[in-house]
Enzyme design. Structure first.
Site, PDB file in Angstrom:
ATOM      1  N   HIS A  18      65.476   9.107  42.063  1.00 18.47           N
ATOM      2  CA  HIS A  18      65.372   9.004  42.682  1.00 18.47           C
ATOM      3  C   HIS A  18      64.882   9.754  43.530  1.00 18.47           C
ATOM      4  O   HIS A  18      63.723   9.412  44.904  1.00 18.47           O
ATOM      5  CB  HIS A  18      66.603   8.748  43.931  1.00 18.47           C
ATOM      6  CG  HIS A  18      67.508   7.970  43.729  1.00 18.47           C
ATOM      7  ND1 HIS A  18      68.974   8.139  43.665  1.00 18.47           N
ATOM      8  CD2 HIS A  18      67.654   6.356  43.596  1.00 18.47           C
ATOM      9  CE1 HIS A  18      69.422   6.995  42.882  1.00 18.47           C
ATOM     10  NE2 HIS A  18      68.996   5.806  43.162  1.00 18.47           N
ATOM     11  N   LYS A  42      81.936  -1.145  49.140  1.00 21.87           N
ATOM     12  CA  LYS A  42      81.860  -0.434  47.886  1.00 21.87           C
ATOM     13  C   LYS A  42      82.789   0.396  47.513  1.00 21.87           C
ATOM     14  O   LYS A  42      83.255   0.989  49.123  1.00 21.87           O
ATOM     15  CB  LYS A  42      80.435  -0.096  48.067  1.00 21.87           C
ATOM     16  CG  LYS A  42      79.851  -0.595  47.598  1.00 21.87           C
ATOM     17  CD  LYS A  42      78.552  -0.536  47.619  1.00 21.87           C
ATOM     18  CE  LYS A  42      77.267  -0.070  45.292  1.00 21.87           C
ATOM     19  NZ  LYS A  42      76.184   0.227  46.024  1.00 21.87           N
ATOM     20  N   ARG A  91      62.664   0.765  37.384  1.00 21.15           N
ATOM     21  CA  ARG A  91      63.051   1.492  36.548  1.00 21.15           C
ATOM     22  C   ARG A  91      62.337   0.895  34.921  1.00 21.15           C
ATOM     23  O   ARG A  91      62.346   1.010  33.501  1.00 21.15           O
ATOM     24  CB  ARG A  91      65.083   1.990  35.655  1.00 21.15           C
ATOM     25  CG  ARG A  91      65.314   2.929  37.319  1.00 21.15           C
ATOM     26  CD  ARG A  91      66.626   2.621  36.616  1.00 21.15           C
ATOM     27  NE  ARG A  91      66.416   1.369  37.430  1.00 21.15           N
ATOM     28  CZ  ARG A  91      68.330   1.669  37.706  1.00 21.15           C
ATOM     29  NH1 ARG A  91      69.200   2.974  37.400  1.00 21.15           N
ATOM     30  NH2 ARG A  91      69.048   1.210  37.533  1.00 21.15           N
ATOM     31  N   SER A 128      72.275   5.954  39.394  1.00 22.95           N
ATOM     32  CA  SER A 128      73.415   6.896  39.870  1.00 22.95           C
ATOM     33  C   SER A 128      74.681   6.403  38.866  1.00 22.95           C
ATOM     34  O   SER A 128      75.775   7.045  39.118  1.00 22.95           O
ATOM     35  CB  SER A 128      73.785   6.038  41.562  1.00 22.95           C
ATOM     36  OG  SER A 128      72.675   6.828  42.417  1.00 22.95           O
TER      37      SER A 128
END
Length: 155
Positions: A18, A42, A91, A128
């Site tokens: 990030h 979440k 990615r 993450s």
């Protein structure tokens, strides 16, 4: 006209991937707004306040970066803040397929363009969720995150 981009995500926590995308985004835009999305469904490892502070501390010397929190559609946030761009990092091919669908939807619903930056090869494996797994298992996560996250976790 000021080129303003929103970089949305949950940043639980911010990673070096990030960080790299934000740093490179600064050279493309006059302002990069890191927007931490709030999703009540979440479960997060880090509080919203901590996530915001990690990013603010990582970019405290860069006036082109601001950090906010938001709920709702990212394109609505873009309209509210006058941003014409959404910044996203890619990615791998799976990221591309997922992000492409969102970008097409956002462009269909608005005039907002999504700008994709490929992650640097040295950070392309970091996510993450991997960082959280390393932390949960007492591994050395310090090589995966900015120092602002390391300092917080070791206190």
């Amino acid at each position: 006209m000021k080129r303003k981009a929103i970089f949305p995500g949950s940043f639980d926590p911010i990673t070096l991937g990030h960080y790299d995308i934000i740093k490179r985004g600064i050279s493309l835009f006059d302002e990069v707004i890191v927007a931490i999305g709030i999703n009540s469904d979440k479960k997060y490892m880090f509080s919203l306040e901590d996530r915001k502070r990690f990013i603010e501390e990582a970019f405290e010397s860069d006036p082109k970066v601001t950090v906010i929190t938001y709920e709702g559609l990212t394109i609505d946030l873009c309209r509210k803040l006058g941003a014409d761009f959404i910044l996203r990092g890619l990615r791998n091919p799976a990221d591309f397929e997922f992000e492409k669908a969102i970008a097409h939807t956002n462009r269909r619903l608005s005039q907002i363009e999504t700008v994709f930056l490929l992650t640097a090869s040295k950070t392309s494996y970091i996510s993450s969720s991997i960082v959280r797994d390393v932390i949960r298992n007492n591994g050395d996560y310090t090589v995966l995150v900015p120092e602002s996250v390391v300092v917080k976790k070791e206190k």
